[in-house]
Design a protein around this motif. Structure first.
Motif, PDB file in Angstrom:
ATOM      1  N   ARG A 197      45.591  27.906  44.203  1.00 30.94           N
ATOM      2  CA  ARG A 197      46.896  28.567  44.509  1.00 30.94           C
ATOM      3  C   ARG A 197      46.815  29.717  44.784  1.00 30.94           C
ATOM      4  NH1 ARG A 197      51.949  25.693  41.721  1.00 30.94           N
ATOM      5  NH2 ARG A 197      52.616  27.111  44.181  1.00 30.94           N
ATOM      6  N   GLY A 198      46.141  30.835  44.203  1.00 32.37           N
ATOM      7  CA  GLY A 198      46.274  32.122  44.482  1.00 32.37           C
ATOM      8  C   GLY A 198      47.532  32.846  43.389  1.00 32.37           C
ATOM      9  N   PRO A 199      46.333  33.830  43.191  1.00 35.72           N
ATOM     10  CA  PRO A 199      48.238  35.157  42.262  1.00 35.72           C
ATOM     11  C   PRO A 199      48.681  35.264  43.307  1.00 35.72           C
ATOM     12  CG  PRO A 199      46.052  36.097  42.806  1.00 35.72           C
ATOM     13  CD  PRO A 199      45.738  34.897  43.335  1.00 35.72           C
ATOM     14  N   ASP A 200      50.149  36.079  42.402  1.00 33.49           N
ATOM     15  CA  ASP A 200      50.794  36.302  43.246  1.00 33.49           C
ATOM     16  C   ASP A 200      50.130  37.386  44.342  1.00 33.49           C
ATOM     17  OD1 ASP A 200      53.453  34.929  42.469  1.00 33.49           O
ATOM     18  OD2 ASP A 200      53.959  35.982  40.943  1.00 33.49           O
ATOM     19  N   GLU A 201      50.776  37.798  45.450  1.00 37.89           N
ATOM     20  CA  GLU A 201      49.750  39.396  46.251  1.00 37.89           C
ATOM     21  C   GLU A 201      50.699  40.629  46.115  1.00 37.89           C
ATOM     22  OE1 GLU A 201      47.206  39.473  47.284  1.00 37.89           O
ATOM     23  OE2 GLU A 201      46.573  37.116  46.046  1.00 37.89           O
ATOM     24  N   PRO A 202      50.359  41.431  45.968  1.00 35.93           N
ATOM     25  CA  PRO A 202      51.574  42.792  45.874  1.00 35.93           C
ATOM     26  C   PRO A 202      51.915  43.369  47.236  1.00 35.93           C
ATOM     27  CG  PRO A 202      49.326  43.364  45.668  1.00 35.93           C
ATOM     28  CD  PRO A 202      49.303  41.840  45.529  1.00 35.93           C
ATOM     29  N   ASP A 203      53.102  43.391  47.512  1.00 38.35           N
ATOM     30  CA  ASP A 203      53.588  44.105  48.664  1.00 38.35           C
ATOM     31  C   ASP A 203      52.570  45.285  49.036  1.00 38.35           C
ATOM     32  OD1 ASP A 203      55.172  44.711  50.893  1.00 38.35           O
ATOM     33  OD2 ASP A 203      56.790  44.674  49.281  1.00 38.35           O
ATOM     34  N   THR A 204      52.294  45.547  50.091  1.00 34.59           N
ATOM     35  CA  THR A 204      51.020  47.392  50.841  1.00 34.59           C
ATOM     36  C   THR A 204      52.406  47.773  50.685  1.00 34.59           C
ATOM     37  OG1 THR A 204      51.196  45.650  52.495  1.00 34.59           O
ATOM     38  CG2 THR A 204      49.345  45.934  50.814  1.00 34.59           C
ATOM     39  N   ALA A 205      54.142  47.309  51.383  1.00 31.79           N
ATOM     40  CA  ALA A 205      54.746  48.083  52.205  1.00 31.79           C
ATOM     41  C   ALA A 205      55.645  49.350  50.774  1.00 31.79           C
ATOM     42  CB  ALA A 205      55.352  47.598  52.548  1.00 31.79           C
ATOM     43  N   GLN A 206      54.462  48.422  49.352  1.00 32.63           N
ATOM     44  CA  GLN A 206      55.237  49.727  48.479  1.00 32.63           C
ATOM     45  C   GLN A 206      53.758  49.198  47.693  1.00 32.63           C
ATOM     46  OE1 GLN A 206      58.583  48.626  45.892  1.00 32.63           O
ATOM     47  NE2 GLN A 206      58.630  50.444  44.455  1.00 32.63           N
ATOM     48  N   PRO A 207      53.618  50.393  47.541  1.00 28.38           N
ATOM     49  CA  PRO A 207      52.113  50.677  46.878  1.00 28.38           C
ATOM     50  C   PRO A 207      52.269  50.725  45.198  1.00 28.38           C
ATOM     51  CG  PRO A 207      51.926  52.165  47.974  1.00 28.38           C
ATOM     52  CD  PRO A 207      53.155  51.486  48.472  1.00 28.38           C
ATOM     53  N   PHE A 208      51.281  50.263  44.706  1.00 26.69           N
ATOM     54  CA  PHE A 208      51.608  50.352  42.625  1.00 26.69           C
ATOM     55  C   PHE A 208      50.458  51.263  42.684  1.00 26.69           C
ATOM     56  CE2 PHE A 208      52.405  46.076  43.702  1.00 26.69           C
ATOM     57  CZ  PHE A 208      53.759  45.998  43.519  1.00 26.69           C
ATOM     58  N   ASP A 209      50.872  52.088  41.722  1.00 24.03           N
ATOM     59  CA  ASP A 209      49.885  53.669  40.844  1.00 24.03           C
ATOM     60  C   ASP A 209      48.429  53.228  40.694  1.00 24.03           C
ATOM     61  OD1 ASP A 209      52.377  55.327  40.809  1.00 24.03           O
ATOM     62  OD2 ASP A 209      52.642  54.515  39.155  1.00 24.03           O
ATOM     63  N   VAL A 210      48.130  51.724  40.184  1.00 22.10           N
ATOM     64  CA  VAL A 210      46.911  51.534  40.165  1.00 22.10           C
ATOM     65  C   VAL A 210      46.814  49.690  40.530  1.00 22.10           C
ATOM     66  CG1 VAL A 210      45.340  50.824  38.415  1.00 22.10           C
ATOM     67  CG2 VAL A 210      46.791  52.986  37.949  1.00 22.10           C
ATOM     68  N   VAL A 211      46.074  49.526  40.822  1.00 21.95           N
ATOM     69  CA  VAL A 211      45.443  47.734  41.553  1.00 21.95           C
ATOM     70  C   VAL A 211      44.335  47.214  40.473  1.00 21.95           C
ATOM     71  CG1 VAL A 211      45.379  46.470  43.475  1.00 21.95           C
ATOM     72  CG2 VAL A 211      47.498  48.082  43.590  1.00 21.95           C
ATOM     73  N   ALA A 212      44.362  47.146  39.795  1.00 18.44           N
ATOM     74  CA  ALA A 212      42.701  46.077  38.891  1.00 18.44           C
ATOM     75  C   ALA A 212      42.515  45.136  39.574  1.00 18.44           C
ATOM     76  CB  ALA A 212      42.817  46.798  37.871  1.00 18.44           C
ATOM     77  N   GLY A 213      41.482  44.638  39.478  1.00 23.30           N
ATOM     78  CA  GLY A 213      41.057  42.914  39.555  1.00 23.30           C
ATOM     79  C   GLY A 213      41.040  42.147  38.007  1.00 23.30           C
TER      80      GLY A 213
END
Length: 105
Positions: A78-94
């Protein structure tokens, strides 16, 4: 949670949640009271979560944000919740190891 952290040997100083903040996410009090409990300004805090909505609410309160997915949270395939690229976060890590590496000073 504290007992779990101790048994796992996790070097946490504190665990914050609705009980400490006396509020539930995504209300601003949930984030602002947690920062206050640590004696910090919101911009001195980093909210780490697997839920983009929680991170967006934290960012609106002035907290820095880090997105770390939980690939199996919704079950296999089912996969994880994907972040909205329109509002980037300070850090995205795997994962948390990558997050720790990226946060090293």
């Amino acid at each position: 949670m504290v007992n779990m952290a101790k048994r796992a040997g996790l070097p946490w100083d504190t665990i914050l949640g609705a009980e400490v903040a006396r509020a539930y996410k995504p209300t601003p009090e949930a984030y602002l009271r947690s920062a206050e409990a640590l004696g910090l300004q919101p911009e001195q805090c980093l909210m780490v979560a697997a839920h983009p909505g929680d991170l967006k609410a934290a960012a609106r309160c002035g907290l820095r944000t880090a997105y770390v997915p939980r690939p199996l949270e919704h079950g296999p395939g089912r996969g994880p919740d994907e972040p909205d690229t329109a509002q980037p976060f300070d850090v995205v890590a795997g994962d948390f190891v990558e997050l720790a590496e990226r946060l090293e000073c």
